[in-house]
Scaffold this active site. Structure first.
Site, PDB file in Angstrom:
ATOM      1  N   HIS A  89       1.010  -1.442  -0.025  1.00  0.00           N
ATOM      2  CA  HIS A  89      -0.210   0.044   0.178  1.00  0.00           C
ATOM      3  C   HIS A  89       0.784   1.228   0.041  1.00  0.00           C
ATOM      4  O   HIS A  89       2.001   1.100   0.570  1.00  0.00           O
ATOM      5  CB  HIS A  89      -0.853   0.071   1.253  1.00  0.00           C
ATOM      6  CG  HIS A  89      -1.715  -1.299   1.676  1.00  0.00           C
ATOM      7  ND1 HIS A  89      -2.539  -1.649   0.543  1.00  0.00           N
ATOM      8  CD2 HIS A  89      -1.679  -2.042   2.428  1.00  0.00           C
ATOM      9  CE1 HIS A  89      -3.267  -2.672   1.126  1.00  0.00           C
ATOM     10  NE2 HIS A  89      -2.499  -3.251   1.937  1.00  0.00           N
TER      11      HIS A  89
ATOM     12  N   GLU B  90      -1.974  -1.043   8.167  1.00  0.00           N
ATOM     13  CA  GLU B  90      -2.714  -2.025   8.911  1.00  0.00           C
ATOM     14  C   GLU B  90      -1.772  -2.857   9.763  1.00  0.00           C
ATOM     15  O   GLU B  90      -0.651  -2.738   9.708  1.00  0.00           O
ATOM     16  CB  GLU B  90      -3.126  -2.888   7.607  1.00  0.00           C
ATOM     17  CG  GLU B  90      -2.125  -3.391   6.912  1.00  0.00           C
ATOM     18  CD  GLU B  90      -2.739  -4.337   5.821  1.00  0.00           C
ATOM     19  OE1 GLU B  90      -3.373  -3.737   4.747  1.00  0.00           O
ATOM     20  OE2 GLU B  90      -2.661  -5.482   5.395  1.00  0.00           O
TER      21      GLU B  90
ATOM     22  N   HIS C  49       3.560  -7.482   1.517  1.00  0.00           N
ATOM     23  CA  HIS C  49       2.904  -8.261   2.667  1.00  0.00           C
ATOM     24  C   HIS C  49       1.834  -9.277   2.033  1.00  0.00           C
ATOM     25  O   HIS C  49       1.408  -8.871   0.961  1.00  0.00           O
ATOM     26  CB  HIS C  49       2.284  -7.451   3.613  1.00  0.00           C
ATOM     27  CG  HIS C  49       0.979  -6.710   3.239  1.00  0.00           C
ATOM     28  ND1 HIS C  49       1.373  -5.385   2.729  1.00  0.00           N
ATOM     29  CD2 HIS C  49      -0.085  -6.733   3.276  1.00  0.00           C
ATOM     30  CE1 HIS C  49       0.266  -4.710   2.714  1.00  0.00           C
ATOM     31  NE2 HIS C  49      -0.818  -5.468   2.677  1.00  0.00           N
TER      32      HIS C  49
ATOM     33  N   ARG D   2      -1.233  -4.900  -6.520  1.00  0.00           N
ATOM     34  CA  ARG D   2      -1.167  -6.266  -6.110  1.00  0.00           C
ATOM     35  C   ARG D   2       0.232  -6.369  -7.019  1.00  0.00           C
ATOM     36  O   ARG D   2       0.342  -6.013  -8.171  1.00  0.00           O
ATOM     37  CB  ARG D   2      -2.189  -7.064  -7.060  1.00  0.00           C
ATOM     38  CG  ARG D   2      -2.092  -8.316  -6.843  1.00  0.00           C
ATOM     39  CD  ARG D   2      -3.263  -9.115  -7.504  1.00  0.00           C
ATOM     40  NE  ARG D   2      -4.730  -8.923  -6.684  1.00  0.00           N
ATOM     41  CZ  ARG D   2      -5.541  -8.430  -7.298  1.00  0.00           C
ATOM     42  NH1 ARG D   2      -5.574  -7.937  -8.653  1.00  0.00           N
ATOM     43  NH2 ARG D   2      -6.650  -8.184  -6.612  1.00  0.00           N
TER      44      ARG D   2
HETATM   45 ZN    ZN Z   1      -2.797  -5.074   2.980  1.00  0.00          ZN
END
Ligand code: ZN
Length: 312
Positions: A99, A117, A174, A194
């Site tokens: 991200h 996150e 991740h 992605r």
């Molecule tokens: Zn994520």
């Protein structure tokens, strides 16, 4: 108590190709299929805005309350409810992703938020692992390894156990791998690049990859975010602060008696991840998610119950 009640939310369940059935078997949710990947537990995101269960807010969603009753959230600013709490059941591996931070997202994603996150491992299979970070020494080496498809060598695989906790900062590559049940607390954002999908096909086609954006935002070399857990005894509870970052602070709480706390925060998110108890006269059990509004005052929980709590 102030007369304000906890706001109980109805989770939104999302089917995913990689999902399983543990959100039904372990959390008791009415899952739509045995490929249910995500429970959006505390969310006002347009892709899954939770309905409020309280009769005094009948027909309202969390997003409605955010727009119409900002006083319940301590009148904090912002167009969107800032956090999103999910439970994720990964039967199969999720794609490798990264991200951007707020600054990159603002410029390149028409003003969207970046995403930080964190993951609390609720349960996992024996020998399960996740991917956090990579083994490239520089941005140049990262690009080279990606272009040469040296993924197994590049990806930093980390073995996990129940109760582990990880903070995923923007720029940290991740992936959740199969056999993992996690609770995720994140900024309410959808900007995901992605990077790699194991060459898999979805409906006969590979899913879109975002290689250039991923390379642009991935931090190289990778620096792990060290977690410093701080545990204190508060009456009948063991309270562990898992992380405090600019977007959220997250706690794991094990109540085994009577626990009282005045949070004195704009609002507090509470997810019941085990056991049962009573919160100011209302029963709470595994799978419940609720929000303590601003000005709630002293909260009292009694019972044998395990919680993940968070606030801004
Ligand atoms: Zn994520």
């Amino acid at each position: 108590m102030s007369g304000l009640k906890p706001i109980f939310l109805e989770p939104v369940l999302q089917e995913k190709l990689w999902g399983g059935d543990r959100l039904g078997t372990q959390f008791g949710y009415a899952i739509p299929s045995s490929h249910t990947g995500e429970c959006w537990a505390i969310s006002a995101h347009p892709s899954g805005d939770c309905r409020v269960k309280n009769p005094e807010y009948a027909g309202k969603t969390l997003g409605d309350l955010w727009r119409e009753r900002r006083d319940l959230f301590g009148n904090v600013g912002g167009d969107v409810f800032p956090l999103l709490i999910k439970i994720i059941d990964a039967r199969d591996d999720l794609s490798i992703q990264v991200h951007p931070d707020d600054a990159y997202a603002r410029t390149h994603e028409s003003g969207a938020l970046g995403k930080t996150e964190c993951w609390y491992v609720l349960d996992c299979d024996e020998g399960a692992s996740i991917i956090i970070g990579h083994n490239a020494g520089s941005p140049e080496q990262l690009r080279e390894m990606v272009e040469q498809g040296r993924w197994p060598e590049l990806l930093r695989q980390v073995p996990i156990r129940k109760g582990d906790f990880f903070q995923i900062d923007p720029g940290c590559l991740h992936a959740i791998k199969g056999g993992t049940l996690i609770l995720e607390t994140q900024q309410s954002s959808d900007v995901t690049y992605r990077f790699y999908d194991y060459g898999r096909l979805e409906n006969g086609k590979p899913r879109t990859l975002h290689i250039e954006q991923s390379l642009a935002v991935t931090q190289a070399p990778f620096r792990p975010h060290a977690i410093h857990r701080e545990t204190v005894r508060e009456g009948g509870a063991q309270v562990t602060r898992l992380v405090a970052c600019p977007y959220y602070t997250v706690y794991r709480v094990e109540v085994d008696g009577l626990w009282e706390r005045d949070w004195n925060r704009p609002f507090v998110n509470v997810s019941v991840i085990g056991g049962q108890g009573v919160l100011d006269g209302q029963e709470i059990r595994t799978g419940d998610h609720l929000l303590l509004p601003a000005g709630y005052g002293k909260m009292t929980i009694e019972g044998s119950v395990e919680l993940i709590c968070s606030h801004l």
